[in-house]
Design a protein around this motif. Structure first.
Motif, PDB file in Angstrom:
ATOM      1  N   GLU A 181       0.839  -1.196   0.000  1.00 13.76           N
ATOM      2  CA  GLU A 181       0.000   0.000   0.000  1.00 13.76           C
ATOM      3  C   GLU A 181       0.874   1.246   0.000  1.00 13.76           C
ATOM      4  O   GLU A 181       2.089   1.175   0.103  1.00 13.76           O
ATOM      5  CB  GLU A 181      -0.927  -0.014   1.218  1.00 13.76           C
ATOM      6  N   ILE A 216       2.576  -2.440 -13.996  1.00 16.13           N
ATOM      7  CA  ILE A 216       1.881  -1.156 -13.879  1.00 16.13           C
ATOM      8  C   ILE A 216       1.974  -0.390 -15.195  1.00 16.13           C
ATOM      9  O   ILE A 216       0.979   0.152 -15.703  1.00 16.13           O
ATOM     10  CB  ILE A 216       2.476  -0.314 -12.732  1.00 16.13           C
ATOM     11  N   HIS A 260      -0.274  -1.738 -17.920  1.00 19.13           N
ATOM     12  CA  HIS A 260      -1.687  -1.422 -17.750  1.00 19.13           C
ATOM     13  C   HIS A 260      -1.959   0.079 -17.683  1.00 19.13           C
ATOM     14  O   HIS A 260      -3.047   0.532 -18.043  1.00 19.13           O
ATOM     15  CB  HIS A 260      -2.222  -2.080 -16.468  1.00 19.13           C
ATOM     16  N   HIS A 261      -0.975   0.848 -17.207  1.00 18.08           N
ATOM     17  CA  HIS A 261      -1.126   2.300 -17.068  1.00 18.08           C
ATOM     18  C   HIS A 261       0.111   2.998 -17.658  1.00 18.08           C
ATOM     19  O   HIS A 261       0.962   3.515 -16.922  1.00 18.08           O
ATOM     20  CB  HIS A 261      -1.292   2.688 -15.595  1.00 18.08           C
ATOM     21  N   SER A 271       0.278   9.814  -9.028  1.00 16.91           N
ATOM     22  CA  SER A 271       0.044   8.853  -7.958  1.00 16.91           C
ATOM     23  C   SER A 271      -0.684   7.645  -8.536  1.00 16.91           C
ATOM     24  O   SER A 271      -1.457   7.761  -9.487  1.00 16.91           O
ATOM     25  CB  SER A 271      -0.794   9.479  -6.844  1.00 16.91           C
ATOM     26  N   LEU A 272      -0.422   6.486  -7.967  1.00 22.86           N
ATOM     27  CA  LEU A 272      -1.033   5.258  -8.448  1.00 22.86           C
ATOM     28  C   LEU A 272      -2.390   5.098  -7.775  1.00 22.86           C
ATOM     29  O   LEU A 272      -2.520   4.451  -6.734  1.00 22.86           O
ATOM     30  CB  LEU A 272      -0.116   4.076  -8.152  1.00 22.86           C
ATOM     31  N   GLU A 273      -3.402   5.721  -8.377  1.00 15.26           N
ATOM     32  CA  GLU A 273      -4.722   5.721  -7.778  1.00 15.26           C
ATOM     33  C   GLU A 273      -5.439   4.388  -7.955  1.00 15.26           C
ATOM     34  O   GLU A 273      -6.346   4.067  -7.209  1.00 15.26           O
ATOM     35  CB  GLU A 273      -5.558   6.855  -8.374  1.00 15.26           C
ATOM     36  N   ASP A 274      -5.034   3.628  -8.982  1.00 10.99           N
ATOM     37  CA  ASP A 274      -5.680   2.346  -9.239  1.00 10.99           C
ATOM     38  C   ASP A 274      -4.609   1.267  -9.363  1.00 10.99           C
ATOM     39  O   ASP A 274      -4.398   0.707 -10.432  1.00 10.99           O
ATOM     40  CB  ASP A 274      -6.523   2.430 -10.518  1.00 10.99           C
ATOM     41  N   PRO A 275      -3.899   0.976  -8.262  1.00 11.39           N
ATOM     42  CA  PRO A 275      -2.805   0.011  -8.330  1.00 11.39           C
ATOM     43  C   PRO A 275      -3.292  -1.397  -8.623  1.00 11.39           C
ATOM     44  O   PRO A 275      -4.440  -1.751  -8.345  1.00 11.39           O
ATOM     45  CB  PRO A 275      -2.171   0.101  -6.942  1.00 11.39           C
ATOM     46  N   LEU A 276      -2.402  -2.199  -9.178  1.00 10.38           N
ATOM     47  CA  LEU A 276      -2.703  -3.600  -9.445  1.00 10.38           C
ATOM     48  C   LEU A 276      -2.487  -4.419  -8.170  1.00 10.38           C
ATOM     49  O   LEU A 276      -1.813  -3.972  -7.242  1.00 10.38           O
ATOM     50  CB  LEU A 276      -1.782  -4.125 -10.548  1.00 10.38           C
TER      51      LEU A 276
END
Length: 222
Positions: A5, A70, A73-74, A88-93
């Motif tokens: 996290e 990451i 996908h992003h 920022s990684l708002e939708d992390p895997l």
């Protein structure tokens, strides 16, 4: 292991393990340059438990592998390389995409120790087996990531048994290591090696093949 996290990506301006450089040179009359990274050489150990006829490997979260997924996908995360800060990684895997199966291994960063001594230390710290230099068989050495780093990894083989296990292994938490010891039954090892469901290093695949060609034929027949 997978409770990851508060992810944040930042430029790396200094590191204990990586040093980026650019080499300018002339090859066959053509001026060229190449960006590369200097890092430590390493050792790895293929461990076979004769008591239970299984390979002993390790499983751990690898941030570099995770960030490759990451980016896949992003892709916008790394689009601007000159940014001082990244989105920022708002939708992390899920962290599981960064978990890999590997041989027991460690970097060569202790000038006073031989490769064999470092290998023995890693087997004890990561997998919990106490082996001596005499228990090691040197298989070969090879270059890793030749386009970027070119560091040398030396591969050893060690046979262990249940009586040689003195702890649960798991690495050194004080150094940030969080390692899970995994046993791969001999009879399932080649299926595991080629199964892409289980992300793994080339060292696992190569060493399993080496074992089946060089050690397995000499094992007692059941």
């Amino acid at each position: 292991m997978e409770a990851i996290e508060e992810l944040a990506v930042q430029p790396c301006t200094s590191s204990l393990y990586l040093r980026p450089f650019r080499l300018s040179y002339r090859q066959n009359g053509t001026k060229k340059f190449w960006d590369f990274m200097r890092t430590h050489d390493s050792v790895s150990i293929l461990i076979f438990n004769t008591s239970r006829q299984c390979f002993v490997v390790v499983k751990q979260f690898r941030p570099a592998v995770y960030m490759c997924e990451i980016e896949r996908h992003h892709p916008q995360v790394f689009q601007n390389q000159d940014m001082e800060s990244f989105p920022s990684l708002e939708d992390p895997l899920p962290a599981a995409v960064g978990v890999t199966y590997e041989l027991c291994a460690g970097i060569v960063d202790k000038p006073g120790l031989s490769l064999e001594e470092i290998a023995c230390e890693e087997v004890l710290e990561e997998c919990g087996y106490r082996v001596s230099i005499g228990d090691l068989r040197r298989i070969t050495s090879y270059r890793s990531a030749v386009g970027v780093m070119g560091s040398r990894q030396t591969l050893f083989y060690a046979e262990v048994n249940d009586q040689m296990r003195t702890s649960g292994g798991g690495g050194q938490p004080e150094e940030g290591e969080l390692i899970e010891v995994v046993e791969i039954p001999l009879g399932e090892s080649m299926k595991f090696a080629y199964d892409e469901i289980f992300p793994k290093t080339m060292g696992v695949i190569f060493s399993f093949m080496w074992f089946h060609n060089n050690i397995a034929p000499k094992l007692p027949k059941k």
